[in-house]
Design a protein around this motif. Structure first.
Motif, short mmCIF file in Angstrom:
data_model
loop_
_atom_site.label_atom_id
_atom_site.label_comp_id
_atom_site.label_asym_id
_atom_site.label_seq_id
_atom_site.Cartn_x
_atom_site.Cartn_y
_atom_site.Cartn_z
N ARG A 193 2.77 -4.72 -9.29
CA ARG A 193 2.88 -5.14 -7.91
C ARG A 193 1.96 -4.30 -7.02
O ARG A 193 2.37 -3.81 -5.98
CB ARG A 193 4.33 -5.00 -7.44
CG ARG A 193 5.30 -5.85 -8.22
CD ARG A 193 6.67 -5.85 -7.56
NE ARG A 193 7.26 -4.54 -7.51
CZ ARG A 193 7.99 -4.03 -8.48
NH1 ARG A 193 8.17 -4.68 -9.58
NH2 ARG A 193 8.51 -2.81 -8.36
N VAL A 194 0.73 -4.12 -7.44
CA VAL A 194 -0.21 -3.31 -6.68
C VAL A 194 -1.00 -4.22 -5.78
O VAL A 194 -1.71 -5.11 -6.23
CB VAL A 194 -1.17 -2.56 -7.62
CG1 VAL A 194 -2.15 -1.72 -6.80
CG2 VAL A 194 -0.39 -1.67 -8.57
N SER A 195 -0.91 -4.03 -4.49
CA SER A 195 -1.67 -4.83 -3.55
C SER A 195 -2.92 -4.09 -3.12
O SER A 195 -3.00 -2.87 -3.25
CB SER A 195 -0.82 -5.14 -2.30
OG SER A 195 -0.52 -3.95 -1.61
N ALA A 196 -3.89 -4.82 -2.60
CA ALA A 196 -5.12 -4.18 -2.15
C ALA A 196 -4.84 -3.18 -1.06
O ALA A 196 -5.44 -2.10 -1.00
CB ALA A 196 -6.10 -5.25 -1.66
N ALA A 197 -3.87 -3.47 -0.21
CA ALA A 197 -3.56 -2.58 0.91
C ALA A 197 -3.05 -1.24 0.43
O ALA A 197 -3.25 -0.21 1.06
CB ALA A 197 -2.52 -3.24 1.82
N SER A 198 -2.36 -1.23 -0.75
CA SER A 198 -1.78 0.02 -1.23
C SER A 198 -2.83 0.99 -1.72
O SER A 198 -2.54 2.14 -2.01
CB SER A 198 -0.80 -0.27 -2.37
OG SER A 198 -1.47 -0.73 -3.52
N CYS A 199 -4.08 0.55 -1.84
CA CYS A 199 -5.13 1.40 -2.36
C CYS A 199 -5.84 2.17 -1.25
O CYS A 199 -6.78 2.92 -1.53
CB CYS A 199 -6.17 0.56 -3.12
SG CYS A 199 -5.42 -0.35 -4.49
N LEU A 236 1.32 3.85 -9.81
CA LEU A 236 1.82 3.35 -11.08
C LEU A 236 3.34 3.16 -11.02
O LEU A 236 3.87 2.15 -11.49
CB LEU A 236 1.45 4.33 -12.19
CG LEU A 236 1.91 3.98 -13.61
CD1 LEU A 236 1.31 2.67 -14.07
CD2 LEU A 236 1.53 5.11 -14.58
N ALA A 237 4.04 4.13 -10.43
CA ALA A 237 5.49 4.02 -10.28
C ALA A 237 5.86 2.80 -9.44
O ALA A 237 6.80 2.07 -9.75
CB ALA A 237 6.05 5.29 -9.65
N GLU A 238 5.09 2.56 -8.38
CA GLU A 238 5.34 1.40 -7.53
C GLU A 238 5.11 0.11 -8.31
O GLU A 238 5.88 -0.85 -8.20
CB GLU A 238 4.43 1.44 -6.30
CG GLU A 238 4.63 0.25 -5.36
CD GLU A 238 3.69 0.27 -4.18
OE1 GLU A 238 3.71 -0.69 -3.39
OE2 GLU A 238 2.91 1.24 -4.05
N ALA A 239 4.02 0.08 -9.08
CA ALA A 239 3.70 -1.12 -9.85
C ALA A 239 4.78 -1.45 -10.88
O ALA A 239 5.09 -2.61 -11.13
CB ALA A 239 2.35 -0.94 -10.55
N LEU A 240 5.37 -0.41 -11.48
CA LEU A 240 6.37 -0.59 -12.52
C LEU A 240 7.78 -0.69 -11.95
O LEU A 240 8.71 -1.05 -12.67
CB LEU A 240 6.31 0.56 -13.52
CG LEU A 240 5.02 0.70 -14.33
CD1 LEU A 240 5.07 1.95 -15.19
CD2 LEU A 240 4.79 -0.53 -15.19
N GLY A 241 7.95 -0.32 -10.69
CA GLY A 241 9.28 -0.30 -10.12
C GLY A 241 10.13 0.79 -10.76
O GLY A 241 11.34 0.62 -10.95
N ARG A 294 -4.60 12.54 -8.95
CA ARG A 294 -3.68 12.02 -9.96
C ARG A 294 -2.32 11.68 -9.35
O ARG A 294 -1.64 10.78 -9.82
CB ARG A 294 -3.52 13.02 -11.10
CG ARG A 294 -2.96 14.37 -10.69
CD ARG A 294 -2.65 15.25 -11.91
NE ARG A 294 -1.98 16.43 -11.47
CZ ARG A 294 -2.57 17.61 -11.30
NH1 ARG A 294 -3.85 17.76 -11.54
NH2 ARG A 294 -1.87 18.65 -10.88
N ARG A 295 -1.93 12.39 -8.28
CA ARG A 295 -0.65 12.07 -7.62
C ARG A 295 -0.69 10.66 -7.07
O ARG A 295 0.27 9.90 -7.20
CB ARG A 295 -0.38 13.08 -6.49
CG ARG A 295 0.93 12.79 -5.76
CD ARG A 295 1.11 13.67 -4.53
NE ARG A 295 2.37 13.37 -3.88
CZ ARG A 295 3.42 14.16 -3.86
NH1 ARG A 295 3.38 15.33 -4.48
NH2 ARG A 295 4.52 13.80 -3.26
N THR A 296 -1.81 10.29 -6.45
CA THR A 296 -1.95 8.95 -5.89
C THR A 296 -1.82 7.90 -6.98
O THR A 296 -1.09 6.92 -6.84
CB THR A 296 -3.32 8.79 -5.20
OG1 THR A 296 -3.48 9.81 -4.22
CG2 THR A 296 -3.46 7.43 -4.54
#
Length: 216
Positions: free
Chosen positions: A209-215, A42-47, A35-37
């Motif tokens: 702003r979620v990129s494939a690399a961030s996963c 989610l925080a990154e996607a929302l800024g 869940r932390r991940t």
């Protein structure tokens, strides 16, 4: 001249990614997430800001869990109250925030919902604190926790997984979004952003702003 109400920032939204510690596994058997991940992505996607509930545990709580001793509600209350304060601070500034927290029982979630100063018990629909529950099998969760403990990444041993599963309760009236944690994390994030887009603060109403690399 604009009235004072027009000068106030849009109210923020707190999205709590909840569930048993270690819950989550992607479709790739070699990639595990928790869940932390998801909350951090989610925080990154929302800024917006990110809050990890484990950071708010007292050292005494951490030591108990590291020894395989389940926490009592008396142990948890100061922790939940500290976390509530962190949520209230961000919502009070009109900010969105993504939170990672087990939040296994209704009474625990009620403490967190009080991070919304206007929350009235039972008014789940209008509360500015929302919950997304990651759901996975006991086997998946135990495997994740064992691996993380072996790598020194967390203080909770796999022996406490069952005690957490025993605590997990969700009332249908709460309207909690339950997510299959075996799907890719970026898909969970994108679906969550889409679900709550209209309730997010105006500064966060943008495409994720979620990129494939961030996963990975």
């Amino acid at each position: 001249m604009a009235g004072p109400d027009l000068l106030r920032p849009d109210p923020g939204l707190a999205i709590v990614v909840m569930g048993v510690s270690g819950c989550g596994k992607s479709s790739d058997a070699n990639f595990l997430f928790c869940r932390r991940t998801v909350a951090a992505m989610l925080a990154e996607a929302l800024g917006c800001g990110f809050v990890e509930a484990d950071d708010y545990h007292s050292q005494t709580n951490k030591e108990k869990m590291s020894k395989g001793v389940p926490l009592t509600d008396a142990d948890r209350l100061p922790w939940l109250e500290s976390l509530r304060g962190a949520i209230r601070d961000r919502l009070g500034r009109g900010e969105d925030v993504a939170v990672s927290c087990s939040a296994l029982r209704l009474r625990y979630r009620e403490v967190l919902r009080e991070g919304d100063r206007n929350y009235k018990p039972g008014s789940y629909g209008t509360c500015r604190v929302k919950f997304v529950c990651l759901e996975a099998s006991a086997e998946v969760i135990a495997g994740r926790v064992e691996r993380r403990a072996a790598e020194g990444g967390h203080f909770m041993p796999a022996s406490l997984v069952q005690s957490q599963l025993d605590l997990l309760e969700i009332d249908a009236a709460e309207g909690i979004t339950v997510v299959d944690a075996t799907v890719p994390a970026n898909a969970i994030v994108e679906a969550t952003v889409a679900q709550f887009r209209e309730e997010l603060a105006s500064t966060a109403r943008s495409q994720p702003r979620v990129s494939a690399a961030s996963c990975f």
